[in-house]
Write an enzyme that holds these catalytic residues in place. Sequence first.
Site, PDB file in Angstrom:
ATOM      1  N   GLU A 168     -60.413 -53.440   0.862  1.00 16.03           N
ATOM      2  CA  GLU A 168     -61.103 -52.170   1.056  1.00 16.03           C
ATOM      3  C   GLU A 168     -61.219 -51.825   2.543  1.00 16.03           C
ATOM      4  O   GLU A 168     -61.114 -50.656   2.919  1.00 16.03           O
ATOM      5  CB  GLU A 168     -62.489 -52.169   0.415  1.00 16.03           C
ATOM      6  CG  GLU A 168     -63.133 -50.797   0.521  1.00 16.03           C
ATOM      7  CD  GLU A 168     -64.271 -50.556  -0.455  1.00 16.03           C
ATOM      8  OE1 GLU A 168     -64.805 -49.427  -0.418  1.00 16.03           O
ATOM      9  OE2 GLU A 168     -64.604 -51.443  -1.243  1.00 16.03           O
TER      10      GLU A 168
ATOM     11  N   GLY B 185     -64.695 -45.482  -0.003  1.00 16.55           N
ATOM     12  CA  GLY B 185     -63.954 -46.021  -1.141  1.00 16.55           C
ATOM     13  C   GLY B 185     -64.748 -45.741  -2.402  1.00 16.55           C
ATOM     14  O   GLY B 185     -65.927 -46.088  -2.487  1.00 16.55           O
TER      15      GLY B 185
ATOM     16  N   HIS C 175     -55.711 -60.600  -8.965  1.00 15.20           N
ATOM     17  CA  HIS C 175     -55.580 -61.816  -8.169  1.00 15.20           C
ATOM     18  C   HIS C 175     -54.548 -62.692  -8.874  1.00 15.20           C
ATOM     19  O   HIS C 175     -54.750 -63.093 -10.017  1.00 15.20           O
ATOM     20  CB  HIS C 175     -56.920 -62.534  -8.054  1.00 15.20           C
ATOM     21  CG  HIS C 175     -58.013 -61.687  -7.486  1.00 15.20           C
ATOM     22  ND1 HIS C 175     -57.946 -61.114  -6.231  1.00 15.20           N
ATOM     23  CD2 HIS C 175     -59.200 -61.298  -8.004  1.00 15.20           C
ATOM     24  CE1 HIS C 175     -59.054 -60.438  -5.997  1.00 15.20           C
ATOM     25  NE2 HIS C 175     -59.831 -60.521  -7.068  1.00 15.20           N
ATOM     26  N   VAL C 176     -53.442 -62.967  -8.200  1.00  9.18           N
ATOM     27  CA  VAL C 176     -52.345 -63.673  -8.856  1.00  9.18           C
ATOM     28  C   VAL C 176     -52.133 -65.095  -8.343  1.00  9.18           C
ATOM     29  O   VAL C 176     -51.403 -65.866  -8.968  1.00  9.18           O
ATOM     30  CB  VAL C 176     -51.016 -62.883  -8.736  1.00  9.18           C
ATOM     31  CG1 VAL C 176     -51.121 -61.564  -9.481  1.00  9.18           C
ATOM     32  CG2 VAL C 176     -50.631 -62.653  -7.290  1.00  9.18           C
ATOM     33  N   ARG C 177     -52.774 -65.450  -7.240  1.00  7.51           N
ATOM     34  CA  ARG C 177     -52.610 -66.801  -6.704  1.00  7.51           C
ATOM     35  C   ARG C 177     -53.889 -67.184  -5.980  1.00  7.51           C
ATOM     36  O   ARG C 177     -54.509 -66.358  -5.322  1.00  7.51           O
ATOM     37  CB  ARG C 177     -51.422 -66.837  -5.734  1.00  7.51           C
ATOM     38  CG  ARG C 177     -51.138 -68.211  -5.150  1.00  7.51           C
ATOM     39  CD  ARG C 177     -49.857 -68.240  -4.300  1.00  7.51           C
ATOM     40  NE  ARG C 177     -48.702 -68.321  -5.214  1.00  7.51           N
ATOM     41  CZ  ARG C 177     -47.743 -67.414  -5.281  1.00  7.51           C
ATOM     42  NH1 ARG C 177     -47.766 -66.351  -4.506  1.00  7.51           N
ATOM     43  NH2 ARG C 177     -46.738 -67.560  -6.117  1.00  7.51           N
ATOM     44  N   SER C 178     -54.280 -68.443  -6.087  1.00  8.75           N
ATOM     45  CA  SER C 178     -55.453 -68.935  -5.358  1.00  8.75           C
ATOM     46  C   SER C 178     -55.010 -69.537  -4.031  1.00  8.75           C
ATOM     47  O   SER C 178     -53.841 -69.873  -3.843  1.00  8.75           O
ATOM     48  CB  SER C 178     -56.204 -69.970  -6.198  1.00  8.75           C
ATOM     49  OG  SER C 178     -55.343 -71.040  -6.530  1.00  8.75           O
TER      50      SER C 178
ATOM     51  N   GLY D  75     -54.079 -36.555  -0.132  1.00  9.90           N
ATOM     52  CA  GLY D  75     -54.529 -35.190  -0.363  1.00  9.90           C
ATOM     53  C   GLY D  75     -55.604 -34.815   0.637  1.00  9.90           C
ATOM     54  O   GLY D  75     -55.956 -35.583   1.535  1.00  9.90           O
TER      55      GLY D  75
END
Length: 146
Positions: A65, A88, A95-98, A114
């Site tokens: 963020e 924001g 999350h695909v890997r630690s 925009g």
Amino acid sequence: MRKKIQKLLNELNDLQKNTLINKMQIQFISLSPKLDTLIAKMPINHDIFQPFGYLHGGATMILAESVGSSISFINIKNEKKDNFNVFGIEISANHVRSIKKGILFAKAQIFHKGNTLHFIQVHVYDEKKNIISFCKLTNVIIILKK
């Protein structure tokens, strides 16, 4: 152009004083000439672990963020708009890997810009360019009345 890019990066890094971005030791390190891609880095340490000794997903979200909102800030500032805020309003992550140690990088790219909404894609990866998380951020641009 390089001087302009470095000036913008310096401004971003100066704005973080006394903020969560500073507490997390996030540094903005690269900005594309078209101002559509911003990269930041953050060290991984025990202060941002979850109870099992891995990077907390929330810390990843803070990095995503921070870099995603900052790319919107840079673009609005570049359009010479005064008195505005960037917020924001939605963020999601896969999350695909630690990870337990090293430096985390976040690369934010605007894929829709925009007048009111910016859609940002953020890839979070390690020093070996292994993807850690895919994030999507929606920013709202509020122009303040003078």
